[in-house]
Motif scaffolding. Structure first.
Motif, PDB file in Angstrom:
ATOM      1  N   LYS A  49      32.663 -88.326 -97.977  1.00  0.00           N
ATOM      2  CA  LYS A  49      31.586 -89.212 -98.063  1.00  0.00           C
ATOM      3  C   LYS A  49      30.605 -88.631 -99.061  1.00  0.00           C
ATOM      4  O   LYS A  49      30.014 -89.430 -99.626  1.00  0.00           O
ATOM      5  CB  LYS A  49      30.880 -89.235 -96.501  1.00  0.00           C
ATOM      6  CG  LYS A  49      31.656 -89.874 -95.597  1.00  0.00           C
ATOM      7  CD  LYS A  49      31.139 -90.374 -94.228  1.00  0.00           C
ATOM      8  CE  LYS A  49      31.707 -91.311 -93.506  1.00  0.00           C
ATOM      9  NZ  LYS A  49      31.223 -91.831 -92.426  1.00  0.00           N
ATOM     10  N   ARG A  50      30.299 -87.356 -98.950  1.00  0.00           N
ATOM     11  CA  ARG A  50      29.477 -86.893-100.117  1.00  0.00           C
ATOM     12  C   ARG A  50      29.786 -87.058-101.473  1.00  0.00           C
ATOM     13  O   ARG A  50      29.046 -87.756-102.240  1.00  0.00           O
ATOM     14  CB  ARG A  50      29.267 -85.093 -99.966  1.00  0.00           C
ATOM     15  CG  ARG A  50      28.224 -84.753-100.691  1.00  0.00           C
ATOM     16  CD  ARG A  50      28.179 -83.146-100.531  1.00  0.00           C
ATOM     17  NE  ARG A  50      29.445 -82.702-100.744  1.00  0.00           N
ATOM     18  CZ  ARG A  50      29.874 -81.267-100.397  1.00  0.00           C
ATOM     19  NH1 ARG A  50      28.924 -80.651 -99.708  1.00  0.00           N
ATOM     20  NH2 ARG A  50      30.998 -81.037-100.641  1.00  0.00           N
ATOM     21  N   MET A  51      31.139 -87.039-101.680  1.00  0.00           N
ATOM     22  CA  MET A  51      31.632 -87.517-103.032  1.00  0.00           C
ATOM     23  C   MET A  51      31.370 -88.773-103.338  1.00  0.00           C
ATOM     24  O   MET A  51      30.970 -89.322-104.290  1.00  0.00           O
ATOM     25  CB  MET A  51      33.186 -87.152-102.991  1.00  0.00           C
ATOM     26  CG  MET A  51      33.930 -87.733-104.162  1.00  0.00           C
ATOM     27  SD  MET A  51      35.651 -87.323-104.197  1.00  0.00           S
ATOM     28  CE  MET A  51      36.076 -88.751-103.468  1.00  0.00           C
ATOM     29  N   LEU A  52      31.724 -89.909-102.515  1.00  0.00           N
ATOM     30  CA  LEU A  52      31.496 -91.134-102.422  1.00  0.00           C
ATOM     31  C   LEU A  52      30.256 -91.451-102.601  1.00  0.00           C
ATOM     32  O   LEU A  52      29.747 -92.828-102.923  1.00  0.00           O
ATOM     33  CB  LEU A  52      32.034 -92.008-101.320  1.00  0.00           C
ATOM     34  CG  LEU A  52      33.610 -91.838-101.313  1.00  0.00           C
ATOM     35  CD1 LEU A  52      34.173 -92.473-100.110  1.00  0.00           C
ATOM     36  CD2 LEU A  52      34.518 -92.314-102.481  1.00  0.00           C
ATOM     37  N   ASN A  53      29.309 -90.631-102.290  1.00  0.00           N
ATOM     38  CA  ASN A  53      27.808 -90.853-102.440  1.00  0.00           C
ATOM     39  C   ASN A  53      27.276 -90.356-103.743  1.00  0.00           C
ATOM     40  O   ASN A  53      26.248 -89.552-103.672  1.00  0.00           O
ATOM     41  CB  ASN A  53      27.229 -90.347-101.239  1.00  0.00           C
ATOM     42  CG  ASN A  53      25.666 -91.313-101.206  1.00  0.00           C
ATOM     43  OD1 ASN A  53      25.603 -92.258-101.651  1.00  0.00           O
ATOM     44  ND2 ASN A  53      24.777 -90.503-100.627  1.00  0.00           N
ATOM     45  N   PHE A  54      28.246 -90.342-104.716  1.00  0.00           N
ATOM     46  CA  PHE A  54      27.961 -89.739-105.874  1.00  0.00           C
ATOM     47  C   PHE A  54      27.446 -87.958-105.747  1.00  0.00           C
ATOM     48  O   PHE A  54      26.510 -87.497-106.148  1.00  0.00           O
ATOM     49  CB  PHE A  54      26.608 -90.172-106.658  1.00  0.00           C
ATOM     50  CG  PHE A  54      26.891 -91.562-106.866  1.00  0.00           C
ATOM     51  CD1 PHE A  54      27.903 -92.198-107.721  1.00  0.00           C
ATOM     52  CD2 PHE A  54      26.048 -92.560-106.521  1.00  0.00           C
ATOM     53  CE1 PHE A  54      28.159 -93.519-107.957  1.00  0.00           C
ATOM     54  CE2 PHE A  54      26.468 -93.905-106.558  1.00  0.00           C
ATOM     55  CZ  PHE A  54      27.517 -94.483-107.471  1.00  0.00           C
ATOM     56  N   ASN A  55      28.209 -87.347-104.791  1.00  0.00           N
ATOM     57  CA  ASN A  55      27.840 -86.017-104.544  1.00  0.00           C
ATOM     58  C   ASN A  55      26.930 -85.702-103.921  1.00  0.00           C
ATOM     59  O   ASN A  55      25.926 -84.548-104.218  1.00  0.00           O
ATOM     60  CB  ASN A  55      28.385 -85.208-105.748  1.00  0.00           C
ATOM     61  CG  ASN A  55      29.867 -85.365-105.921  1.00  0.00           C
ATOM     62  OD1 ASN A  55      30.542 -84.560-105.000  1.00  0.00           O
ATOM     63  ND2 ASN A  55      30.275 -85.708-106.876  1.00  0.00           N
TER      64      ASN A  55
ATOM     65  N   LYS B 189      28.903 -87.010-114.064  1.00  0.00           N
ATOM     66  CA  LYS B 189      29.145 -85.760-113.388  1.00  0.00           C
ATOM     67  C   LYS B 189      30.827 -85.270-113.373  1.00  0.00           C
ATOM     68  O   LYS B 189      31.666 -86.266-113.236  1.00  0.00           O
ATOM     69  CB  LYS B 189      28.652 -85.897-111.942  1.00  0.00           C
ATOM     70  CG  LYS B 189      27.276 -86.095-112.020  1.00  0.00           C
ATOM     71  CD  LYS B 189      26.462 -84.995-110.969  1.00  0.00           C
ATOM     72  CE  LYS B 189      24.875 -84.722-111.183  1.00  0.00           C
ATOM     73  NZ  LYS B 189      24.245 -85.467-110.151  1.00  0.00           N
ATOM     74  N   VAL B 190      31.165 -84.069-113.506  1.00  0.00           N
ATOM     75  CA  VAL B 190      32.290 -83.795-113.403  1.00  0.00           C
ATOM     76  C   VAL B 190      32.323 -82.629-112.185  1.00  0.00           C
ATOM     77  O   VAL B 190      31.717 -81.934-112.197  1.00  0.00           O
ATOM     78  CB  VAL B 190      33.086 -83.090-114.608  1.00  0.00           C
ATOM     79  CG1 VAL B 190      34.267 -82.760-114.249  1.00  0.00           C
ATOM     80  CG2 VAL B 190      32.979 -83.986-115.639  1.00  0.00           C
ATOM     81  N   PHE B 191      33.050 -82.916-111.214  1.00  0.00           N
ATOM     82  CA  PHE B 191      33.097 -81.945-110.056  1.00  0.00           C
ATOM     83  C   PHE B 191      34.381 -81.386-109.727  1.00  0.00           C
ATOM     84  O   PHE B 191      35.378 -82.340-109.754  1.00  0.00           O
ATOM     85  CB  PHE B 191      32.621 -82.734-108.736  1.00  0.00           C
ATOM     86  CG  PHE B 191      31.116 -82.680-108.676  1.00  0.00           C
ATOM     87  CD1 PHE B 191      30.281 -81.904-108.138  1.00  0.00           C
ATOM     88  CD2 PHE B 191      30.488 -83.948-108.886  1.00  0.00           C
ATOM     89  CE1 PHE B 191      28.983 -81.833-108.000  1.00  0.00           C
ATOM     90  CE2 PHE B 191      29.164 -83.975-108.959  1.00  0.00           C
ATOM     91  CZ  PHE B 191      28.382 -83.191-108.540  1.00  0.00           C
ATOM     92  N   ASP B 192      34.620 -80.092-109.304  1.00  0.00           N
ATOM     93  CA  ASP B 192      35.836 -79.748-108.588  1.00  0.00           C
ATOM     94  C   ASP B 192      35.515 -79.879-106.938  1.00  0.00           C
ATOM     95  O   ASP B 192      34.836 -79.342-106.603  1.00  0.00           O
ATOM     96  CB  ASP B 192      36.022 -78.352-108.726  1.00  0.00           C
ATOM     97  CG  ASP B 192      36.586 -78.043-110.379  1.00  0.00           C
ATOM     98  OD1 ASP B 192      37.003 -78.922-110.912  1.00  0.00           O
ATOM     99  OD2 ASP B 192      36.216 -76.910-111.098  1.00  0.00           O
ATOM    100  N   GLN B 193      36.305 -80.589-106.461  1.00  0.00           N
ATOM    101  CA  GLN B 193      36.153 -81.028-104.982  1.00  0.00           C
ATOM    102  C   GLN B 193      36.922 -80.002-104.247  1.00  0.00           C
ATOM    103  O   GLN B 193      36.411 -79.908-102.950  1.00  0.00           O
ATOM    104  CB  GLN B 193      36.499 -82.524-104.458  1.00  0.00           C
ATOM    105  CG  GLN B 193      35.644 -83.531-105.131  1.00  0.00           C
ATOM    106  CD  GLN B 193      34.334 -83.690-104.660  1.00  0.00           C
ATOM    107  OE1 GLN B 193      34.079 -82.748-103.464  1.00  0.00           O
ATOM    108  NE2 GLN B 193      33.361 -84.176-105.016  1.00  0.00           N
ATOM    109  N   TYR B 194      37.750 -79.166-104.684  1.00  0.00           N
ATOM    110  CA  TYR B 194      38.834 -78.419-103.719  1.00  0.00           C
ATOM    111  C   TYR B 194      39.131 -79.209-102.388  1.00  0.00           C
ATOM    112  O   TYR B 194      38.777 -78.605-101.342  1.00  0.00           O
ATOM    113  CB  TYR B 194      37.797 -77.245-103.179  1.00  0.00           C
ATOM    114  CG  TYR B 194      37.489 -76.274-104.658  1.00  0.00           C
ATOM    115  CD1 TYR B 194      38.430 -75.469-105.043  1.00  0.00           C
ATOM    116  CD2 TYR B 194      36.212 -76.229-105.281  1.00  0.00           C
ATOM    117  CE1 TYR B 194      38.244 -74.475-106.031  1.00  0.00           C
ATOM    118  CE2 TYR B 194      36.038 -75.564-106.136  1.00  0.00           C
ATOM    119  CZ  TYR B 194      37.294 -74.761-106.737  1.00  0.00           C
ATOM    120  OH  TYR B 194      36.719 -73.965-107.945  1.00  0.00           O
ATOM    121  N   LEU B 195      39.782 -80.129-102.514  1.00  0.00           N
ATOM    122  CA  LEU B 195      39.889 -80.843-101.253  1.00  0.00           C
ATOM    123  C   LEU B 195      41.655 -81.213-101.309  1.00  0.00           C
ATOM    124  O   LEU B 195      42.162 -81.939-100.923  1.00  0.00           O
ATOM    125  CB  LEU B 195      39.531 -82.179-101.438  1.00  0.00           C
ATOM    126  CG  LEU B 195      38.125 -82.165-101.061  1.00  0.00           C
ATOM    127  CD1 LEU B 195      37.169 -83.676-100.976  1.00  0.00           C
ATOM    128  CD2 LEU B 195      37.812 -81.769 -99.280  1.00  0.00           C
TER     129      LEU B 195
END
Length: 628
Positions: free
Chosen positions: A12-18, A133-139
């Motif tokens: 959810k955090r990711m879908l909210n632009f982190n 933004k570029v994120f590593d989500q570790y998911l």
């Protein structure tokens, strides 16, 4: 351990632009598109429904490698693995200016060089400002239940039991498999926000995973500035708990359970129906009357059912013995019918059959009873949907039980595994043309072979083999299990399955009533006694600090301690644990752990495995390993 909640929160955090998801939903969400690959799709689908995605402002969700039209005024959130082809496609999207802005989320950490590829593509496409933004989500793992996760569903053959146990495997292949598994487990602990204490047996794949995971966690903790286990990842206070015990075991420790016929609802569905990532796919109208000669056969419609955490019936009964499930579905159905008639009756008394609900609710309070009936209508309909779902699924399962005599198999195998006296001969079941499929017979025989104290004599074995061949069985799995048994004889003691025992109860009382949906004639009403399977027993020894030859020489790793501390420092019993089976797991083992945890106050246990297979998929792997 709350892995389900944390995983959902991370998505959810990711879908909210982190940014942390907003509490007050009064604000209109920002509309956006979600672009995922198959891996991303598998991670999201058990956790978030389409409705939840919509509530988060996702208007469109598309696969990365599909034909996508440009939507230039909308931000796009990508959730993909950092693979070559995915990166190429993202660069192509940038060149084609598909979206207003790009939030790139990688399921697993992206390498420096691939990041540079994206940067140069963005420069060339003049889109540097759009890549927000570029994120590593570790998911990089899939959460199926509050207390269950698997590593992957796509490409699972790359880390399967077959892949790890091939006779001709090269060291480099093995390294690659172990790295893949460790990458996912590392993601799991980052999401969990905890550094585990690791225990594993010696001399097998589980040990290789433990050594690599320990190293990876250590390296991350040593680099304090960039460590993923410090700082505000997941606002630590919210989920602070004691460090978990992480027990790694190898599938080879127990080869009988994955072949076992089962008797609990969830495990049965997985065994006999098409059940993946919490979704059952069934063909409608299985076994309906044949179409008239010469007519085109009707196309069978496929129906999918999601079995989710929100389904209270499922949560309550997924671990129950099947007869109990059939009774409960029937009871739910009866209660529902009573309520449904009540609504109709009240409406007709008041001559309101055709009236809309608004008009009904305007009547004075002597109709309070009716208003309550009407207001509960949507709830009733949802209840009806779930009852229909379980009626269909349970009926399909029952058809398999009856046509294949699965109750007979289950009872006989339980006796074999608990070394009880047998009431009929193995040969009789194998030779009975009405009992089960060739695969059912093979599963039964393999369990006998695996659990036998004394291997059958050559002449007996020939007799069994002939009967199996006559029944249409493929003997390749037996070739492999013979080698496996010879090897494990040298290595260790055979697994002990506890004194399980099954008690046949009288015939089904309720379900036997003629008005029932479920015609259970001839099916045994078997009830399970709680007993611990090998994996549960290993966990119990380590969690309760019991001394036991099976686990006394398990290795100990604490990634937080300075090097070389194999001594077991922590003498207090641990209250939370994660058991992980390298080489694949199943719902029988999961259910056994759940039942074990219920009997222990204040303990939390999570079950994980590199892949989830049913007996049929496992037998195929054994067959490939045994082909001459």
């Amino acid at each position: 351990l709350l892995i389900f909640l944390r995983n959902k929160f991370a998505l959810k955090r990711m879908l909210n632009f982190n940014a942390p998801p907003l509490k007050n939903t009064a604000a209109e969400p920002v509309w956006k598109v979600l672009i995922y690959d198959r891996f991303g799709q598998d991670i999201i689908s058990p956790l978030l429904s389409v409705k939840e995605l919509r509530d988060m402002g996702i208007t469109l969700h598309l696969l990365l490698h599909s034909d996508r039209d440009p939507i230039p005024d909308v931000p796009a959130i990508y959730f993909v693995m950092p693979t070559e082809e995915n990166i190429d496609r993202i660069c192509q999207d940038l060149r084609n200016q598909l979206y207003e802005s790009y939030y790139l989320n990688f399921i697993s950490a992206i390498s420096r060089s691939k990041l540079e590829d994206i940067a140069s593509a963005a420069l060339a496409a003049n889109a540097v400002t759009q890549v927000t933004k570029v994120f590593d989500q570790y998911l990089n793992f899939i959460t199926l239940e509050d207390d269950m996760f698997i590593l992957c569903h796509q490409n699972k053959e790359l880390i399967s039991y077959h892949a790890i146990n091939r006779a001709d495997i090269q060291d480099t292949d093995m390294e690659a498999i172990m790295d893949t598994i460790v990458d996912s487990l590392f993601c799991f602990f980052v999401t969990l926000g905890a550094v585990p204490i690791i225990r594993c047996p010696r001399g097998n794949a589980a040990e290789m995973v433990a050594v690599k995971l320990d190293k990876k966690l250590r390296e991350n903790l040593r680099d304090a500035r960039n460590s993923l286990f410090t700082g505000d990842s997941m606002t630590a206070g919210q989920f602070s708990f004691q460090r978990p015990l992480f027990v790694l075991v190898d599938r080879n420790v127990d080869m009988a359970t994955p072949l076992h016929h089962t008797w609990t609802y969830q495990a049965l569905i997985h065994d006999v129906l098409d059940f993946h990532l919490n979704r059952v796919v069934m063909e409608e109208g299985m076994g309906v009357e044949p179409s008239p000669a010469g007519a085109r056969p009707k196309k069978k419609s496929r129906k999918t059912y999601d079995l989710t955490a929100a389904d209270k019936f499922w949560q309550k009964h997924k671990g129950s013995p099947f007869p109990e499930v059939a009774e409960s579905v029937q009871e739910e159905l009866d209660t529902y019918r009573a309520q449904e008639d009540e609504v109709k009756r009240l409406k007709s008394i008041m001559g309101l059959e055709g009236e809309d609900e608004g008009a009904i609710s305007m009547l004075s309070d002597n109709t309070a009873k009716l208003t309550s009936a009407v207001s509960s209508l949507p709830e009733l309909l949802e209840k009806k949907r779930l009852i229909d779902l379980h009626t269909n699924v349970a009926t399909a399962v029952l058809d398999h039980i009856k046509s294949r005599k699965l109750d007979v198999y289950f009872e006989f195998e339980e006796k074999l595994m608990s070394k009880s006296t047998l009431d009929k001969s193995l040969l009789d079941i194998i030779s009975d043309p009405d009992a089960g499929t060739p695969e059912d017979k093979m599963r039964l025989f393999l369990i006998y072979y695996i659990t036998a104290q004394q291997a059958p004599s050559e002449s007996d074995l020939e007799q069994y083999k002939k009967a199996l061949l006559d029944a249409g069985c493929d003997l390749s799995p037996l070739n492999y299990i013979k080698q496996w048994k010879a090897f494990t004889k040298m290595a260790a003691t055979p697994a002990n399955y506890g004194n399980s025992g099954v008690k046949p109860m009288g015939l089904f009382s309720r379900v036997m009533n003629t008005g029932s949906q479920f015609v259970m004639e001839g099916v045994k009403n078997l009830v399970l006694k709680q007993h611990n399977l090998p994996v549960t027993r290993i966990l119990d020894n380590l969690m309760e600090m019991k001394s036991h030859p099976e686990t006394d020489d398990y290795r100990y790793f604490d990634p937080k301690m300075l090097r070389g501390s194999e001594r077991y420092e922590n003498k207090s019993k641990l209250s939370s644990a994660i058991v992980f089976v390298v080489g694949g797991g199943n719902f029988i083992e999961y259910q056994n752990l759940v039942d074990y945890t219920k009997s222990k106050q204040g303990k939390k246990v999570v079950y994980g495995c590199s892949e989830l297979f049913n007996a049929s998929q496992f037998i195929k792997q054994l067959s490939q390993l045994g082909q001459k």
